[in-house]
Design an enzyme around this catalytic site. Structure first.
Site, PDB file in Angstrom:
ATOM      1  CB  CYS A  90       9.611  -3.607  -1.964  1.00 42.47           C
ATOM      2  SG  CYS A  90       9.195  -4.506  -3.463  1.00 42.47           S
ATOM      3  CG  HIS A 132       5.742   0.233  -4.543  1.00 44.77           C
ATOM      4  ND1 HIS A 132       6.722   0.447  -3.597  1.00 44.77           N
ATOM      5  CD2 HIS A 132       5.825  -1.086  -4.849  1.00 44.77           C
ATOM      6  CE1 HIS A 132       7.369  -0.683  -3.371  1.00 44.77           C
ATOM      7  NE2 HIS A 132       6.837  -1.640  -4.115  1.00 44.77           N
TER       8      HIS A 132
HETATM    9 ZN    ZN Z   1       7.255  -3.717  -4.302  1.00 50.67          ZN
END
Ligand code: ZN
Length: 182
Positions: A90, A132
């Site tokens: 991320c 996500h």
């Molecule tokens: Zn992310």
């Protein structure tokens, strides 16, 4: 990294844990922001980005896994099928990766770049990235999926990021660039 005028929010920033507001009346500013988000995602070798990651608390995401760019407003998953587990990274959690269990196939509804309603069915990696990014709109991050073992493993790293989130700089890309950046 190219200059985009945007700054990535790092783990520890409150907006990453705040539910994004639905866009009630999409306008040119939303279209511009989606384009800026796409530029920022590409400049940072990302394959997905959600508005809260650049400090905007509105429900917008961009995704491109190399098969076309999606710019979506108010995305909402309406169907989930199957299971898959992918090691995810991320942009807001540099240096961190977590094995995340998600649906293998999803169908979502959203407004597209032109503000018309769209329905998208995706599977595999694309389905993973949509899930996500939509998680980001609900204040959810990959560390929330970490096993107890992973939580222990990540504890020090997360504490470090938490402190770093108080600074303004984007962390240098490193090892995590080989992982998925979303
Ligand atoms: Zn992310």
């Amino acid at each position: 990294m190219k200059k985009t005028g945007l700054k990535i929010e790092i783990y520890g920033s409150e907006i990453l844990r705040t539910r994004a507001a639905s866009v009630k009346t999409p306008g040119p500013e939303h279209r511009e922001l989606l384009s800026a988000m796409a530029r920022f995602m590409y400049a940072n070798s990302g394959i997905g980005l959600a508005a809260p990651q650049i400090g905007v608390g509105e429900a917008m995401i961009v995704v491109d896994i190399g098969a076309g760019l999606y710019k979506l407003i108010n995305p909402r998953i309406i169907r989930r099928e199957g299971r898959q587990a992918i090691e995810e990274g991320c942009l807001s959690l540099p240096g961190v990766s977590v094995n995340v269990n998600r649906a293998r196939k999803i169908t979502l509804k959203a407004l597209g770049h032109d503000f018309n309603p769209v329905t998208i069915t995706a599977e595999g990696l694309l389905a993973c990235v949509f899930q996500h990014e939509i998680d980001h709109l609900r204040g959810r991050m990959i560390v929330d999926y970490a096993s107890l073992f992973d939580k222990v493993r990540l504890k020090r790293k997360l504490a470090e990021l938490y402190r770093r989130s108080e600074n303004d700089r984007l962390p240098e890309p490193g090892e995590e660039q080989r992982k998925l950046r979303l």
